[in-house]
Structure formats: C-alpha cells, structure tokens
Design a protein around this motif. Structure first.
Motif, PDB file in Angstrom:
ATOM      1  N   THR A  86       0.839  -1.193   0.000  1.00  0.00           N
ATOM      2  CA  THR A  86       0.000   0.000   0.000  1.00  0.00           C
ATOM      3  C   THR A  86       0.879   1.250   0.000  1.00  0.00           C
ATOM      4  O   THR A  86       2.056   1.182   0.371  1.00  0.00           O
ATOM      5  N   PRO A  87       0.307   2.376  -0.365  1.00  0.00           N
ATOM      6  CA  PRO A  87       1.077   3.623  -0.306  1.00  0.00           C
ATOM      7  C   PRO A  87       1.583   3.927   1.107  1.00  0.00           C
ATOM      8  O   PRO A  87       2.659   4.504   1.266  1.00  0.00           O
ATOM      9  N   MET A  88       0.838   3.514   2.121  1.00  0.00           N
ATOM     10  CA  MET A  88       1.275   3.756   3.497  1.00  0.00           C
ATOM     11  C   MET A  88       2.547   2.964   3.815  1.00  0.00           C
ATOM     12  O   MET A  88       3.458   3.476   4.475  1.00  0.00           O
ATOM     13  N   ILE A  89       2.641   1.745   3.322  1.00  0.00           N
ATOM     14  CA  ILE A  89       3.843   0.937   3.559  1.00  0.00           C
ATOM     15  C   ILE A  89       5.032   1.538   2.799  1.00  0.00           C
ATOM     16  O   ILE A  89       6.156   1.553   3.302  1.00  0.00           O
ATOM     17  N   ILE A  90       4.785   2.050   1.613  1.00  0.00           N
ATOM     18  CA  ILE A  90       5.852   2.724   0.860  1.00  0.00           C
ATOM     19  C   ILE A  90       6.340   3.939   1.638  1.00  0.00           C
ATOM     20  O   ILE A  90       7.553   4.148   1.793  1.00  0.00           O
ATOM     21  N   PHE A  91       5.409   4.720   2.158  1.00  0.00           N
ATOM     22  CA  PHE A  91       5.752   5.904   2.950  1.00  0.00           C
ATOM     23  C   PHE A  91       6.574   5.519   4.180  1.00  0.00           C
ATOM     24  O   PHE A  91       7.606   6.128   4.462  1.00  0.00           O
ATOM     25  N   VAL A  92       6.131   4.508   4.899  1.00  0.00           N
ATOM     26  CA  VAL A  92       6.834   4.065   6.108  1.00  0.00           C
ATOM     27  C   VAL A  92       8.223   3.541   5.735  1.00  0.00           C
ATOM     28  O   VAL A  92       9.201   3.788   6.457  1.00  0.00           O
ATOM     29  N   SER A  93       8.349   2.851   4.618  1.00  0.00           N
ATOM     30  CA  SER A  93       9.648   2.349   4.164  1.00  0.00           C
ATOM     31  C   SER A  93      10.615   3.493   3.889  1.00  0.00           C
ATOM     32  O   SER A  93      11.786   3.449   4.280  1.00  0.00           O
ATOM     33  N   ILE A  94      10.130   4.519   3.217  1.00  0.00           N
ATOM     34  CA  ILE A  94      10.963   5.676   2.894  1.00  0.00           C
ATOM     35  C   ILE A  94      11.382   6.403   4.171  1.00  0.00           C
ATOM     36  O   ILE A  94      12.565   6.726   4.355  1.00  0.00           O
ATOM     37  N   VAL A  95      10.434   6.653   5.067  1.00  0.00           N
ATOM     38  CA  VAL A  95      10.733   7.367   6.312  1.00  0.00           C
ATOM     39  C   VAL A  95      11.720   6.568   7.171  1.00  0.00           C
ATOM     40  O   VAL A  95      12.663   7.123   7.732  1.00  0.00           O
ATOM     41  N   THR A  96      11.530   5.259   7.250  1.00  0.00           N
ATOM     42  CA  THR A  96      12.438   4.409   8.035  1.00  0.00           C
ATOM     43  C   THR A  96      13.842   4.434   7.452  1.00  0.00           C
ATOM     44  O   THR A  96      14.832   4.561   8.195  1.00  0.00           O
TER      45      THR A  96
END
Length: 134
Positions: A86-96
C-alpha cells in the motif's frame, strides 16, 4: 573512477577533499557524541576545512537533495521488486530508510559541500608519507 583522486572517493569514504588521506570527521557518523562534527583541519595535509564561520550551513541544501534521491531510490526499488504494498507501507519504508541513514546523509552532505570548494591535489597527496610502525 572511484579510486583515490576522484571526488566520489573523498565523498563516500569521508576523506579530506585535498589529499584523500586524512579523516574528514571527528568520529564515525553514527557516534552520536560527536554527531557529524567536522575536524578543524586535515591531520595529514593541514587543510583548514572551514573557510568561514557557519561554512557548513550550505550542506543543509545538499542534505535535502540527497534525502530526495534516497527516497526516490527506495520507491523505485519497491516498484522494481513488484512488491504489492500500500502507499502507506511505501511511505513508512521511505521514512524508516531516511531515519536510519540520517547520520550518514548529514556526513556525506558536508563532504559534498566541502568538495565544491576544495580540489584534490596529487602533489600534496604524494608528499604525505605513511607513518612507520616502530
């Protein structure tokens, strides 16, 4: 291309921009006690790393660009691996990823900034002799 004498070598290995032998930072970027503290001068060639007070403020702009490049690289890597996320997992991956790499991004940004102003000098590098272990 990536050996001593290229700007990429100095940037990636955090070495002196002029001689590529001396350390650029006081300590490892992940040593939070000396978080990305640049040495006053090169221990090998005596190059003064700071041209003026607050010299490394400009590296914040470089840091922004490096962060964007890493974010785009993470996004492309996720897409190339055909991960169904999901886009949320992509966002969390980038932030992490950015959070984990933050000290190294800051260090590399200062090194890139210094390399804008200082050039490699092979004659200086050749004059520096390694210390003998006696």
């Amino acid at each position: 291309m990536f050996g001593r004498g290229s700007k990429i070598y100095s940037i990636l290995f955090l070495k002196c921009p002029r001689c590529h032998k001396g350390e650029f930072l006081e300590a490892n970027p992940y040593n939070l006690g000396n978080f990305n503290k640049v040495k006053e001068k090169c221990p090998k060639c005596e190059l003064k790393y700071s041209l003026e007070p607050s010299f490394y403020y400009g590296s914040m702009y470089v840091s922004y660009g490096v962060g964007i490049a890493i974010s785009v690289a993470v996004y492309i890597l996720i897409r190339l691996l055909n991960l169904d996320v999901t886009p949320m997992i992509i966002f969390v991956s980038i932030v992490t990823t950015l959070f984990v790499l933050m000290p190294y991004i800051g260090a590399i940004s200062k090194s890139i900034w210094a390399n804008f102003f200082f050039n490699y000098d092979e004659s200086v590098s050749k004059q520096i002799t390694p210390k003998s272990n006696k």
